[in-house]
Scaffold this active site. Structure first.
Site, PDB file in Angstrom:
ATOM      1  N   VAL A  86       0.853  -1.242   0.013  1.00 12.71           N
ATOM      2  CA  VAL A  86       0.144   0.303   0.012  1.00 12.71           C
ATOM      3  C   VAL A  86       1.152   1.218   0.021  1.00 12.71           C
ATOM      4  O   VAL A  86       1.776   1.562   1.024  1.00 12.71           O
ATOM      5  CB  VAL A  86      -0.919   0.071   1.124  1.00 12.71           C
ATOM      6  CG1 VAL A  86      -1.718   1.305   1.216  1.00 12.71           C
ATOM      7  CG2 VAL A  86      -1.705  -1.273   1.003  1.00 12.71           C
ATOM      8  N   LYS A  87       0.742   2.133  -0.967  1.00 11.97           N
ATOM      9  CA  LYS A  87       1.592   3.342  -1.241  1.00 11.97           C
ATOM     10  C   LYS A  87       0.584   4.549  -0.403  1.00 11.97           C
ATOM     11  O   LYS A  87      -0.247   4.627  -0.631  1.00 11.97           O
ATOM     12  CB  LYS A  87       1.534   3.555  -2.654  1.00 11.97           C
ATOM     13  CG  LYS A  87       2.641   4.994  -3.004  1.00 11.97           C
ATOM     14  CD  LYS A  87       2.891   5.270  -4.297  1.00 11.97           C
ATOM     15  CE  LYS A  87       3.393   4.240  -5.301  1.00 11.97           C
ATOM     16  NZ  LYS A  87       3.744   4.906  -6.517  1.00 11.97           N
ATOM     17  N   VAL A  88       1.451   5.036   0.454  1.00  9.48           N
ATOM     18  CA  VAL A  88       0.892   6.099   1.332  1.00  9.48           C
ATOM     19  C   VAL A  88       1.593   7.583   1.405  1.00  9.48           C
ATOM     20  O   VAL A  88       2.884   7.418   1.273  1.00  9.48           O
ATOM     21  CB  VAL A  88       0.721   5.397   2.886  1.00  9.48           C
ATOM     22  CG1 VAL A  88       0.063   6.598   3.809  1.00  9.48           C
ATOM     23  CG2 VAL A  88       0.109   4.209   2.879  1.00  9.48           C
TER      24      VAL A  88
END
Length: 217
Positions: A86-88
């Site tokens: 998951v890219k945050v």
């Protein structure tokens, strides 16, 4: 150093995969839109297709900016496939979300990083990857590669496990410099990767070899 490709284009992903150098994929809403992929279901299915091509981490970016929404969206993305990371974004609630994901066994990639201080926060929050945008730093009249060296030094001294994922790659020399600077991963469009193949002396040497080989035909 691992090679990720920064795109949502399936043909380019397959080409890099077939070349035998591909370790993973990063993408974002802008790259999805560039390929004409619109709508929640279409995006989720596209991530799934990418994961079926590449046996490696695939960064899927959240499109919300508050803690609760990022957690909810990230959980849905993580369910697509075991390869999803998951890219945050590096924002206040993003750091909180990364810590929550870490505590719940969901790997993250902290994106939009432009300083060593931000990289420290990402590591403290347990991010698997931190993504310094070296090309965009170059655009602001500072050497982006210097940030790679600085983060590498800090992570080595402090013993952080977070991997440095050099992003915003503009050319083949960026890739070489990132390798020199100790980046764990570089994510690049296909063209700079293929540019590593090229050297005029290789072309000249091959032409000479092929010409000489004809003498033995």
């Amino acid at each position: 150093m691992k090679f990720f490709i920064d795109t949502a284009n399936l043909d380019q992903i397959k080409e890099a995969h077939d070349l035998g150098i591909l370790d993973g994929v990063t993408t974002n809403p802008s790259l999805m839109a560039k390929e004409g992929i619109k709508g929640h279901d279409a995006v989720m299915n596209h991530y799934k297709t990418i994961c079926e091509i590449v046996d490696g981490d695939v960064s899927a970016e959240v499109t919300t900016t508050d803690f609760k929404s990022m957690v909810e969206e990230g959980q849905k993305l993580a369910k697509i496939h075991n390869n999803i990371v998951v890219k945050v974004p590096m924002i206040h609630d993003g750091v909180k979300a990364m810590k929550w994901f870490t505590d719940n066994g969901i790997p993250t990639n902290c994106t939009l990083v432009f300083s060593a201080g931000q990289a420290i926060l990402a590591a403290k929050a347990g991010a698997k990857y931190v993504s310094p945008f070296i090309g965009r730093i170059d655009d602001s009249c500072w050497e982006g590669i210097d940030l790679i060296y600085q983060i590498r030094q800090i992570y080595n001294v402090q013993g952080y496990d977070t991997q440095i994922l050099a992003a915003s790659i503009r050319n083949s020399n960026h890739i070489v410099k990132c390798a020199e600077g100790g980046a764990d991963v570089v994510t690049s469009p296909l063209e700079p990767m293929l540019g590593l193949l090229k050297h005029p002396l290789t072309d000249i040497g091959l032409a000479k070899f092929m010409d000489d080989a004809k003498k033995f035909a």
